[in-house]
Design a protein around this motif. Structure first.
Motif, PDB file in Angstrom:
ATOM      1  N   HIS A   1    -102.193  23.251  -3.808  1.00 46.12           N
ATOM      2  CA  HIS A   1    -102.327  24.644  -3.386  1.00 46.12           C
ATOM      3  C   HIS A   1    -103.252  25.297  -4.418  1.00 46.12           C
ATOM      4  O   HIS A   1    -102.819  25.858  -5.415  1.00 46.12           O
ATOM      5  CB  HIS A   1    -100.946  25.322  -3.383  1.00 46.12           C
ATOM      6  CG  HIS A   1    -100.936  26.665  -2.721  1.00 46.12           C
ATOM      7  ND1 HIS A   1    -101.692  27.726  -3.148  1.00 46.12           N
ATOM      8  CD2 HIS A   1    -100.253  27.113  -1.630  1.00 46.12           C
ATOM      9  CE1 HIS A   1    -101.477  28.771  -2.396  1.00 46.12           C
ATOM     10  NE2 HIS A   1    -100.596  28.426  -1.451  1.00 46.12           N
TER      11      HIS A   1
ATOM     12  N   THR B   1     -99.030  19.951  -5.179  1.00 49.71           N
ATOM     13  CA  THR B   1     -99.113  20.248  -3.738  1.00 49.71           C
ATOM     14  C   THR B   1    -100.535  20.632  -3.306  1.00 49.71           C
ATOM     15  O   THR B   1    -100.769  20.928  -2.133  1.00 49.71           O
ATOM     16  CB  THR B   1     -98.160  21.395  -3.380  1.00 49.71           C
ATOM     17  OG1 THR B   1     -98.515  22.564  -4.129  1.00 49.71           O
ATOM     18  CG2 THR B   1     -96.725  21.024  -3.683  1.00 49.71           C
TER      19      THR B   1
ATOM     20  N   THR C   1     -93.880  17.248   4.772  1.00 51.19           N
ATOM     21  CA  THR C   1     -94.315  18.641   4.892  1.00 51.19           C
ATOM     22  C   THR C   1     -93.300  19.608   4.311  1.00 51.19           C
ATOM     23  O   THR C   1     -93.655  20.562   3.603  1.00 51.19           O
ATOM     24  CB  THR C   1     -94.558  18.979   6.370  1.00 51.19           C
ATOM     25  OG1 THR C   1     -95.551  18.095   6.896  1.00 51.19           O
ATOM     26  CG2 THR C   1     -95.026  20.422   6.518  1.00 51.19           C
TER      27      THR C   1
ATOM     28  N   VAL D   1     -93.526  19.565   0.585  1.00 55.21           N
ATOM     29  CA  VAL D   1     -94.680  20.310   0.078  1.00 55.21           C
ATOM     30  C   VAL D   1     -94.377  21.801   0.053  1.00 55.21           C
ATOM     31  O   VAL D   1     -94.667  22.513  -0.915  1.00 55.21           O
ATOM     32  CB  VAL D   1     -95.928  20.024   0.947  1.00 55.21           C
ATOM     33  CG1 VAL D   1     -97.069  20.969   0.554  1.00 55.21           C
ATOM     34  CG2 VAL D   1     -96.359  18.581   0.793  1.00 55.21           C
ATOM     35  N   ARG D   2     -93.768  22.269   1.137  1.00 58.37           N
ATOM     36  CA  ARG D   2     -93.440  23.693   1.210  1.00 58.37           C
ATOM     37  C   ARG D   2     -92.431  24.084   0.135  1.00 58.37           C
ATOM     38  O   ARG D   2     -92.540  25.158  -0.472  1.00 58.37           O
ATOM     39  CB  ARG D   2     -92.896  24.018   2.593  1.00 58.37           C
ATOM     40  CG  ARG D   2     -93.957  23.950   3.699  1.00 58.37           C
ATOM     41  CD  ARG D   2     -93.329  24.171   5.056  1.00 58.37           C
ATOM     42  NE  ARG D   2     -94.343  24.136   6.115  1.00 58.37           N
ATOM     43  CZ  ARG D   2     -94.080  24.122   7.404  1.00 58.37           C
ATOM     44  NH1 ARG D   2     -92.796  24.135   7.816  1.00 58.37           N
ATOM     45  NH2 ARG D   2     -95.045  24.107   8.300  1.00 58.37           N
TER      46      ARG D   2
ATOM     47  N   THR E   1     -94.195  24.090  -3.200  1.00 60.39           N
ATOM     48  CA  THR E   1     -95.093  25.246  -3.273  1.00 60.39           C
ATOM     49  C   THR E   1     -94.311  26.523  -3.539  1.00 60.39           C
ATOM     50  O   THR E   1     -94.704  27.356  -4.367  1.00 60.39           O
ATOM     51  CB  THR E   1     -95.896  25.384  -1.964  1.00 60.39           C
ATOM     52  OG1 THR E   1     -96.677  24.209  -1.753  1.00 60.39           O
ATOM     53  CG2 THR E   1     -96.821  26.592  -2.027  1.00 60.39           C
TER      54      THR E   1
END
Length: 321
Positions: A63, A61, A4, A7-8, A11
């Protein structure tokens, strides 16, 4: 699977890349006057390229909103730069051919023998030089430039002030445009069989470290001079170190009417010419240009100027009849 936190992080990097890309796009389309922004506008293609990294990172990711935004920014960036690599013929030219070379010789320091060899090897008909000093004139004459280009109109000066024109053919209607800080010249090149072309050699001051408002005024003055040339007076060739890239609005406005950048005419892309003295790094920005009206470039290439901080430009140009 990416954790996680990973991913952040990706992003966030993706959005940062998008913002850099947006910044590059904005710099290209705004007529900025701030000194730092003008310098950054020279690097707009590199800033816009960050949008591609944003597409990749935000795609990884998943997004999707960010991915869509990044894709849109990348598309705008591509549309702004892509046409430079596609030939854009605007004139059907059936007149004589002329090979023009532009050379900023860095405060007169470029190697004279090497430059004269370039002139001979490429069958150059007209040479425009910036940062021409009296000492550089002496060295070029000693190297034999007059045996190939016997006609000249020279305004040498100290430092970067001097500008010169050497030609294979006679030069008439010589004008020194004294309103510029660095010498600006024009003349008419008289070719055989009665053909001729107006020729301008410019060198506006750089926006840094000079006052950017002075650069802006000189670019506007160039535009005024060229717009005043009657459209029916025959072909025009403009050559010099413009201290401007295609990502400066001032330069683009100069080459979007009847005048065209020779590199754009043939789809030669970005011909980076400066700085050329930072080995092993290549030149990063294109500030030397050859521009035509009533003529069609057939080829454009950059060449090494030994001892200079610029690369030279050589364009083969067919004149309109």
């Amino acid at each position: 699977m990416i954790a996680t936190w990973g991913v952040r992080a990706l992003t966030a990097l993706g959005w940062l890349a998008v913002l850099v890309g947006v910044f590059g796009v904005v710099l290209r389309f705004l007529d900025v006057q701030n000194q730092r922004l003008l310098v950054l506008a020279s690097a707009a293609p590199y800033l816009m390229a960050a949008a591609a990294a944003g597409v990749l990172l935000l795609g990884i990711t998943r997004h999707w909103i960010g991915f869509g935004v990044a894709l849109a920014v990348a598309a705008v960036a591509t549309l702004s730069q892509g046409p430079l690599y596609v030939a854009n013929s605007s004139v059907t030219a059936s007149g004589p051919e002329l090979t023009v070379m532009q050379a900023n010789i860095w405060l007169g320091n470029a190697d004279a023998d090497s430059l004269v060899r370039q002139i001979r090897d490429h069958d150059v008909d007209v040479l425009t030089t910036n940062e021409l000093t009296p000492e550089a004139v002496d060295r070029l004459v000693a190297a034999g430039i007059e045996s190939t280009l016997p006609f000249s109109f020279l305004m040498p000066g100290s430092g970067g002030e001097g500008t010169g024109i050497w030609s294979r053919y006679p030069l008439n209607d010589k004008v020194h445009h004294s309103e510029f800080v660095l010498s600006a010249l024009s003349a008419r090149v008289e070719l055989p069989d009665g053909a001729s072309t107006a020729l301008y050699a410019f060198h506006p001051v750089p926006p840094w470290p000079s006052d950017p408002s002075l650069w802006s005024r000189e670019m506007d003055r160039i535009q005024t001079i060229l717009d005043a040339v009657p459209a029916d007076s025959g072909p025009v060739i403009v050559s010099g170190d413009f201290n401007s890239t295609r990502d400066h609005v001032k330069y683009r406005s100069l080459v979007t009417g009847r005048y065209r950048d020779a590199a754009d005419q043939v789809g030669a892309g970005i011909q980076n010419t400066y700085p050329a003295d930072r080995q092993p790094f290549p030149p990063m920005i294109a500030i030397d240009h050859i521009v035509t009206s009533g003529a069609q470039a057939e080829s454009v290439e950059s060449v090494v100027l030994t001892g200079s901080d610029h690369r030279g430009l050589i364009a083969k140009i067919a004149l309109g009849s």
